[in-house]
Scaffold this active site. Structure first.
Site, PDB file in Angstrom:
ATOM      1  CG  HIS A 124      -1.987  -1.006   1.232  1.00  0.00           C
ATOM      2  ND1 HIS A 124      -2.926  -1.102   0.232  1.00  0.00           N
ATOM      3  CD2 HIS A 124      -2.302  -1.987   2.107  1.00  0.00           C
ATOM      4  CE1 HIS A 124      -3.770  -2.087   0.486  1.00  0.00           C
ATOM      5  NE2 HIS A 124      -3.411  -2.647   1.622  1.00  0.00           N
ATOM      6  CB  SER A 125       3.780   2.317  -1.100  1.00  0.00           C
ATOM      7  OG  SER A 125       4.159   1.569  -2.237  1.00  0.00           O
TER       8      SER A 125
END
Length: 301
Positions: free
Chosen positions: A90-91
């Site tokens: 999740h970046s």
């Protein structure tokens, strides 16, 4: 007519996988896009295609943006992954080339912006989250029962700060990750204002130039077909394996609370997501073009 379309929609124009200099896939998945459905599929693909699935990177934070130091840490680490690795996190998008590193194969998913928000709203109120809170903070006072039972429609109608989506806002009442485009725009300050026209344009350019595929599991067959054909080294047999295990995959991470959102409430919220919807539709249109190029080529062969 077909020749005219093929002039505009071709595999060569739409498949940018060939520009990658690093045989590593970076799958920077936004929150609440049903990407959990991909996890068991990717593990099966790992065994079938001899690839390596990497879930935990060096920067373990859910902050909306990365500092430059965090970006450099993640860039260096990802650049040293073995060939055939797919890194899932999740970046936000990272500028590998801009920092002097080899360019990987970027992929991701998107989802209807309001569906993401509604899912996030009820996810925070799920019994799973409640149990996690009790385990992590034993004895700490919980939120009142009314908060857990609140519906999304009631939250919007009452003007609750949790359900206000303020245009161009940078700070938020809660960290709700409503900016789907942020994952594609990057970590620059200009990417943060909510529903910003400028941020959306940057995100669209990133998708066009940097992402091999941005799919949506709302169109599972189309998405997996494009993944398979545009990045076969990693996604060959994806449709077969998904179909084989579709029931168990769809039931993964399911929230039993199935909300019905009042149509007028959905429309109220939608007016605050105009640019986010522009980005979402842009990604879907590109996906359809990639799929159409495959069909046209098959018809010509």
């Amino acid at each position: 007519m077909q020749g005219h379309l093929l002039g505009r929609v071709t595999l060569m124009k739409l498949n940018i996988t060939r520009f990658a200099a690093l045989e590593v896939v970076v799958f920077n998945r936004p929150t609440r896009v049903d990407s959990e459905q991909m996890m068991p599929l990717l593990r099966q693909l790992a065994a079938m295609n001899d690839i390596n699935v990497v879930l935990n990177g060096p920067v373990r934070t859910m902050n909306r943006t990365r500092t430059e130091k965090e970006q450099l840490t993640e860039l260096e680490w990802a650049s040293e992954l073995e060939k055939g690795s797919i890194y899932i996190a999740h970046s936000n998008w990272l500028d590998f080339e801009g920092f002097g590193y080899k360019k990987p194969i970027y992929v991701s998913l998107v989802r209807d912006p309001i569906d993401r928000m509604v899912t996030d709203f009820y996810k925070r109120r799920s019994w799973v989250k409640r149990a996690i809170f009790r385990r992590m903070y034993p004895g700490r006072r919980e939120r009142p029962e009314e908060w857990y039972n609140l519906s999304f429609s009631e939250c919007v109608r009452s003007g609750d700060p949790e359900c206000r989506f303020v245009q161009y806002s940078v700070s938020d009442y809660i960290q709700d990750f409503k900016r789907q485009s942020l994952y594609f725009c990057g970590s620059e300050a200009d990417c943060l204002p909510f529903n910003s026209h400028n941020a959306i344009q940057v995100a669209k350019r990133r998708v066009e130039k940097e992402y091999a595929v941005v799919g949506t599991l709302e169109e599972t067959n189309i998405t997996l077909t494009v993944f398979e054909k545009y990045i076969p080294r990693f996604f060959n047999h994806a449709r077969f394996l998904y179909k084989l295990n579709s029931k168990s995959i769809r039931n993964r991470n399911r929230n039993n609370r199935k909300p019905q959102i009042d149509p007028d409430v959905k429309e109220m919220v939608r007016r605050n997501f105009t640019n986010e919807y522009e980005f979402y539709y842009f990604c879907k249109q590109r996906l359809y073009k990639q799929y159409l190029a495959l069909q046209l080529e098959n018809n010509l062969n």
